[in-house]
Design a protein around this motif. Sequence first.
Motif, short mmCIF file in Angstrom:
data_model
loop_
_atom_site.label_atom_id
_atom_site.label_comp_id
_atom_site.label_asym_id
_atom_site.label_seq_id
_atom_site.Cartn_x
_atom_site.Cartn_y
_atom_site.Cartn_z
N LYS A 23 0.73 -1.35 0.08
CA LYS A 23 0.12 -0.02 0.15
C LYS A 23 0.71 1.38 -0.13
N ASP A 27 -1.34 6.57 2.48
CA ASP A 27 -2.67 6.08 2.73
C ASP A 27 -2.57 5.32 4.28
N ALA A 28 -1.46 4.40 4.29
CA ALA A 28 -1.32 3.78 5.64
C ALA A 28 -1.33 4.48 6.67
N VAL A 30 -2.37 7.75 6.89
CA VAL A 30 -3.70 8.21 7.36
C VAL A 30 -4.71 7.36 7.63
N GLU A 31 -4.76 6.12 7.26
CA GLU A 31 -5.72 5.08 7.65
C GLU A 31 -5.34 4.60 9.20
N GLU A 32 -3.97 4.38 9.41
CA GLU A 32 -3.72 4.23 10.84
C GLU A 32 -3.94 5.30 11.78
N ARG A 34 -6.72 7.30 11.54
CA ARG A 34 -8.02 6.98 11.69
C ARG A 34 -8.22 5.95 12.74
N ARG A 35 -7.46 4.93 12.35
CA ARG A 35 -7.98 3.81 13.34
C ARG A 35 -7.54 3.89 14.72
N GLN A 36 -6.46 4.72 14.93
CA GLN A 36 -6.02 5.07 16.13
C GLN A 36 -6.94 6.10 16.99
N THR A 42 -4.18 15.23 7.37
CA THR A 42 -4.15 15.51 6.05
C THR A 42 -2.71 15.40 5.27
#
Length: 114
Positions: A23, A27-28, A30-32, A34-36, A42
């Motif tokens: 990936k 992206d990884a 930003v996604e992490e 959010r997951r946290q 941004t």
Amino acid sequence: MKLLEKAERLRIYIGEDDKHGRKPLVDAIVEEARRQGLAGATAFRGLSGFGANSRIHTNKILRLSEDLPLVVEIVEHPERIEAFLPVLDTMIGEGMITREPVKVIAYRHGKKHG
């Protein structure tokens, strides 16, 4: 979530071609974030830049391999930033991470102001 005046900005400088597994690293991250459950993240794409290897990355038309610079910014409470740093350390092979205090003036969502 409420961000009070005391917060920190985390800036993560990476390259467009950087990966985390298969990936894109941007992206990884930003996604992490959010997951946290962090307040937000941004990603910005730079027009040109260079890093530790001094190789210039640019969006000039004649270049085939751009690998443009990317910056991910996260503003959050210092304790939450501190907890996120070890996660970033496992994700980032090349790049730079900076951390600085910021004063949050407003952090709003959900309402339209007009």
